[in-house]
Design a protein around this motif. Sequence first.
Motif, PDB file in Angstrom:
ATOM      1  N   PHE A   1       0.229 -14.042  -1.249  1.00 53.35           N
ATOM      2  CA  PHE A   1      -0.342 -14.988  -2.191  1.00 53.35           C
ATOM      3  C   PHE A   1      -0.133 -16.402  -1.681  1.00 53.35           C
ATOM      4  CE2 PHE A   1       4.062 -14.619  -3.280  1.00 53.35           C
ATOM      5  CZ  PHE A   1       4.452 -15.837  -3.816  1.00 53.35           C
ATOM      6  N   TYR A   2      -0.990 -17.282  -2.138  1.00 57.93           N
ATOM      7  CA  TYR A   2      -0.908 -18.688  -1.752  1.00 57.93           C
ATOM      8  C   TYR A   2       0.057 -19.407  -2.677  1.00 57.93           C
ATOM      9  CZ  TYR A   2      -5.173 -17.740   0.917  1.00 57.93           C
ATOM     10  OH  TYR A   2      -6.089 -17.233   1.804  1.00 57.93           O
ATOM     11  N   ARG A   3       0.830 -20.322  -2.088  1.00 57.78           N
ATOM     12  CA  ARG A   3       1.670 -21.194  -2.886  1.00 57.78           C
ATOM     13  C   ARG A   3       1.670 -22.569  -2.253  1.00 57.78           C
ATOM     14  NH1 ARG A   3       8.064 -20.627  -4.362  1.00 57.78           N
ATOM     15  NH2 ARG A   3       8.256 -21.852  -2.446  1.00 57.78           N
ATOM     16  N   PHE A   4       0.790 -23.399  -2.765  1.00 56.04           N
ATOM     17  CA  PHE A   4       0.597 -24.759  -2.273  1.00 56.04           C
ATOM     18  C   PHE A   4       0.197 -24.745  -0.804  1.00 56.04           C
ATOM     19  CE2 PHE A   4       2.190 -29.299  -1.770  1.00 56.04           C
ATOM     20  CZ  PHE A   4       1.142 -29.835  -2.491  1.00 56.04           C
ATOM     21  N   ASP A   5       1.083 -25.096   0.128  1.00 56.41           N
ATOM     22  CA  ASP A   5       0.717 -25.143   1.540  1.00 56.41           C
ATOM     23  C   ASP A   5       1.209 -23.930   2.323  1.00 56.41           C
ATOM     24  OD1 ASP A   5       3.350 -25.919   1.172  1.00 56.41           O
ATOM     25  OD2 ASP A   5       3.374 -27.235   2.917  1.00 56.41           O
ATOM     26  N   LYS A   6       1.669 -22.910   1.630  1.00 55.24           N
ATOM     27  CA  LYS A   6       2.225 -21.735   2.315  1.00 55.24           C
ATOM     28  C   LYS A   6       1.574 -20.450   1.820  1.00 55.24           C
ATOM     29  CE  LYS A   6       6.788 -23.709   3.268  1.00 55.24           C
ATOM     30  NZ  LYS A   6       6.409 -25.069   2.893  1.00 55.24           N
ATOM     31  N   THR A   7       1.699 -19.409   2.637  1.00 51.87           N
ATOM     32  CA  THR A   7       1.289 -18.067   2.249  1.00 51.87           C
ATOM     33  C   THR A   7       2.524 -17.183   2.292  1.00 51.87           C
ATOM     34  OG1 THR A   7      -0.904 -18.395   3.220  1.00 51.87           O
ATOM     35  CG2 THR A   7      -0.242 -16.137   2.740  1.00 51.87           C
ATOM     36  N   LEU A   8       2.819 -16.516   1.184  1.00 51.44           N
ATOM     37  CA  LEU A   8       4.038 -15.721   1.053  1.00 51.44           C
ATOM     38  C   LEU A   8       3.704 -14.263   0.781  1.00 51.44           C
ATOM     39  CD1 LEU A   8       6.022 -18.181  -1.249  1.00 51.44           C
ATOM     40  CD2 LEU A   8       6.062 -18.075   1.245  1.00 51.44           C
ATOM     41  N   ILE A   9       4.591 -13.380   1.197  1.00 54.60           N
ATOM     42  CA  ILE A   9       4.414 -11.948   0.946  1.00 54.60           C
ATOM     43  C   ILE A   9       4.940 -11.609  -0.445  1.00 54.60           C
ATOM     44  CG2 ILE A   9       5.091  -9.616   1.655  1.00 54.60           C
ATOM     45  CD1 ILE A   9       5.269 -10.645   4.514  1.00 54.60           C
ATOM     46  N   LYS A  10       4.110 -10.929  -1.231  1.00 55.39           N
ATOM     47  CA  LYS A  10       4.518 -10.500  -2.563  1.00 55.39           C
ATOM     48  C   LYS A  10       4.933  -9.038  -2.580  1.00 55.39           C
ATOM     49  CE  LYS A  10       5.212 -10.409  -6.952  1.00 55.39           C
ATOM     50  NZ  LYS A  10       6.424 -11.043  -7.511  1.00 55.39           N
ATOM     51  N   ASP A  11       4.210  -8.205  -1.821  1.00 52.19           N
ATOM     52  CA  ASP A  11       4.476  -6.766  -1.869  1.00 52.19           C
ATOM     53  C   ASP A  11       4.056  -6.147  -0.544  1.00 52.19           C
ATOM     54  OD1 ASP A  11       5.209  -4.291  -2.809  1.00 52.19           O
ATOM     55  OD2 ASP A  11       3.901  -4.333  -4.576  1.00 52.19           O
ATOM     56  N   THR A  12       4.570  -4.961  -0.282  1.00 52.92           N
ATOM     57  CA  THR A  12       4.245  -4.227   0.935  1.00 52.92           C
ATOM     58  C   THR A  12       3.967  -2.772   0.575  1.00 52.92           C
ATOM     59  OG1 THR A  12       5.762  -5.636   2.181  1.00 52.92           O
ATOM     60  CG2 THR A  12       5.024  -3.617   3.253  1.00 52.92           C
ATOM     61  N   CYS A  13       2.892  -2.244   1.136  1.00 56.81           N
ATOM     62  CA  CYS A  13       2.591  -0.817   0.958  1.00 56.81           C
ATOM     63  C   CYS A  13       2.871  -0.102   2.269  1.00 56.81           C
ATOM     64  CB  CYS A  13       1.134  -0.615   0.551  1.00 56.81           C
ATOM     65  SG  CYS A  13       0.666   1.125   0.402  1.00 56.81           S
ATOM     66  N   THR A  14       3.779   0.847   2.240  1.00 57.55           N
ATOM     67  CA  THR A  14       4.154   1.596   3.454  1.00 57.55           C
ATOM     68  C   THR A  14       3.712   3.042   3.379  1.00 57.55           C
ATOM     69  OG1 THR A  14       6.317   2.071   2.490  1.00 57.55           O
ATOM     70  CG2 THR A  14       6.149   0.108   3.879  1.00 57.55           C
ATOM     71  N   THR A  15       2.919   3.366   2.353  1.00 56.66           N
ATOM     72  CA  THR A  15       2.507   4.774   2.149  1.00 56.66           C
ATOM     73  C   THR A  15       0.990   4.870   2.031  1.00 56.66           C
ATOM     74  OG1 THR A  15       2.814   4.506  -0.245  1.00 56.66           O
ATOM     75  CG2 THR A  15       4.670   5.400   1.029  1.00 56.66           C
ATOM     76  N   ILE A  16       0.289   4.311   2.988  1.00 58.93           N
ATOM     77  CA  ILE A  16      -1.178   4.386   2.972  1.00 58.93           C
ATOM     78  C   ILE A  16      -1.610   5.813   3.327  1.00 58.93           C
ATOM     79  CG2 ILE A  16      -3.320   3.498   3.967  1.00 58.93           C
ATOM     80  CD1 ILE A  16      -1.841   0.917   4.612  1.00 58.93           C
ATOM     81  N   LYS A  17      -2.422   6.403   2.469  1.00 58.04           N
ATOM     82  CA  LYS A  17      -2.936   7.755   2.704  1.00 58.04           C
ATOM     83  C   LYS A  17      -4.446   7.762   2.528  1.00 58.04           C
ATOM     84  CE  LYS A  17       1.250  10.234   1.208  1.00 58.04           C
ATOM     85  NZ  LYS A  17       1.805  11.225   0.262  1.00 58.04           N
ATOM     86  N   ASN A  18      -5.146   8.190   3.597  1.00 54.39           N
ATOM     87  CA  ASN A  18      -6.615   8.250   3.572  1.00 54.39           C
ATOM     88  C   ASN A  18      -7.230   6.906   3.155  1.00 54.39           C
ATOM     89  OD1 ASN A  18      -6.575  11.038   4.245  1.00 54.39           O
ATOM     90  ND2 ASN A  18      -6.167  11.531   2.092  1.00 54.39           N
ATOM     91  N   GLY A  19      -6.610   5.834   3.620  1.00 55.02           N
ATOM     92  CA  GLY A  19      -7.136   4.509   3.338  1.00 55.02           C
ATOM     93  C   GLY A  19      -6.821   3.974   1.967  1.00 55.02           C
ATOM     94  N   ARG A  20      -6.034   4.706   1.175  1.00 56.76           N
ATOM     95  CA  ARG A  20      -5.678   4.224  -0.166  1.00 56.76           C
ATOM     96  C   ARG A  20      -4.396   3.397  -0.089  1.00 56.76           C
ATOM     97  NH1 ARG A  20      -6.127   6.916  -6.060  1.00 56.76           N
ATOM     98  NH2 ARG A  20      -8.244   6.215  -5.597  1.00 56.76           N
ATOM     99  N   ILE A  21      -4.513   2.140  -0.559  1.00 55.87           N
ATOM    100  CA  ILE A  21      -3.392   1.210  -0.554  1.00 55.87           C
ATOM    101  C   ILE A  21      -3.049   0.887  -2.004  1.00 55.87           C
ATOM    102  CG2 ILE A  21      -2.628  -1.091   0.181  1.00 55.87           C
ATOM    103  CD1 ILE A  21      -4.919  -0.934   2.315  1.00 55.87           C
ATOM    104  N   ILE A  22      -1.784   1.034  -2.350  1.00 53.03           N
ATOM    105  CA  ILE A  22      -1.366   0.769  -3.725  1.00 53.03           C
ATOM    106  C   ILE A  22      -0.197  -0.212  -3.728  1.00 53.03           C
ATOM    107  CG2 ILE A  22      -0.475   1.749  -5.874  1.00 53.03           C
ATOM    108  CD1 ILE A  22      -1.786   4.386  -5.122  1.00 53.03           C
ATOM    109  N   PHE A  23      -0.380  -1.291  -4.469  1.00 59.66           N
ATOM    110  CA  PHE A  23       0.706  -2.232  -4.730  1.00 59.66           C
ATOM    111  C   PHE A  23       1.006  -2.169  -6.231  1.00 59.66           C
ATOM    112  CE2 PHE A  23      -1.820  -4.247  -1.283  1.00 59.66           C
ATOM    113  CZ  PHE A  23      -0.852  -4.252  -0.280  1.00 59.66           C
TER     114      PHE A  23
END
Length: 505
Positions: A41-63
């Motif tokens: 997500f954007y926060r003023f002049d930076k881009t920060l990581i909010k979540d990570t998906c490590t279990t992608i199956k058949n192209g399905r990404i869930i946060f």
Amino acid sequence: MKKVLIALALFLSSFSTQAQSGYEITIDLKNCNDTLAYLTFYRFDKTLIKDTCTTIKNGRIIFNGKTKLPKGIYSLVSQQKSILFDFFIDDDTQKLQLKSEYGPNISKDLTALNSDRENEFFNYIRFLGDQNKAFMEYKQSHPLATKKDSLDLTDKQNELEQRIADYENQFINRFKGTFIADVVNLKTEKKQKDIPKKADGTPDYDVSYKYYKDNFWRNVDLKDEGMVHNPFLFNKLKTYLDNVVVKHPDSVCVEIDRILAKSKPETLIYKLMLAHLTYTYETSKIMGFDKVFVHLSDNYFKTGKAKGIYEDDDVVQRIIKRADKLKPLLIGAKAIDLSMIRAEDFPKMKAMGFEDAKNSEEMTKVFYKNVNEVNKMWVKLSDVKAEYTILVFWDVDCGHCQKEIPKLVTAYNEMTHEKKDVKVFSVYMQHEGDKYLKYIADNKLPFINVYDGAHYNNAIEKYDVYSTPVIYILDKNKVIKAKRIEAEKVKEIIQSLEKEAKKQS
């Protein structure tokens, strides 16, 4: 039984509220072979990581998470850490289902399965891409061979900008009152559609500029924290202060106060803006704009309006201390007086024992032992009589000084030849008198050559000489007119000051 049913209803109501309090973003990405994806997500002049998906199956990404996401523009970022596409999150899109196909058509095929408004945002992004692509194709197919070609390209660009402005205005009006409409409004520039004409028929750019400036922040709510979670606020603030506001520190101070007043001191958006502005003007390379930094210190840090901006409270005190140090050195301030010793008097000072003193206590004893003699030797900056005084702090062994001092000699000799009333108060920052005298003789320095022979002035602190050379230009009243300039700019600046003085006389 009735009590049981009521209890069950209350339980289910509570469960439903808890379930809706979190977020779940499901993205079906056809042909995606990544095993990892990021939600940023954007926060003023930076881009920060909010979540990570490590279990992608058949192209399905869930946060997903247990608490709601703040309103903002978010991005799906690939395993290779490249942004695949942006989307928005507000109160209505905490449970979002998206789909597309991994590859070059990812944005073209991007669809929200449960949000019409999200799809309209995707249409907007695609529209921008199509317009820019069409303009680039036109530009590549129409080389600028003649003046008419350049005018045609300008017309084409104006057409593009107007089409985008019309689309954005329609989007804002259609979704007025929603977060994404506020974001698009933040991005847009409010220019007059038709530039008014003067009495002689020529375009009145002054009126057009005033309209642009007056409407720059129209309908932008800086109390809404969602305005900090997008890629537009930082650039809008920077554009306004760098390109719209009159390029003068006093004007910038007024505009900064107006902008910060639109926000609330306890909010993240306020804190991020103030922290950014403080750093920007503390480190500004534009002469005179340290005045903005001092203004921020006096009006926000000293008054408690910067509370909570930094985790370390000592940072606030360091900012205040730094600003207080710069305040007497601002353009327009009267130069701090200096009492120096002429270079040719170095042998006398050495004979008195100043160079043999090993600490401040011994130095004090030597000073008071010879105070009557030393008092006769002072050369004061305030006593220099000239229309302009060039005050330079330097060191014989400084590599940059060895390049700048000869340039200053050249500029001084040229101005003297032109009968300008200019003098140079040349302050050597070390105490190796023999080396200093040799340099003066070898290079025929035509200056008032002095040094702090009695260790009396602490010029490093007084004039913030953290590196050398440092050059100031003072007027006949010893008011600072320019500072921290290159030697080759000295003559040009003095000429400008003379022209300005003639206009005012």
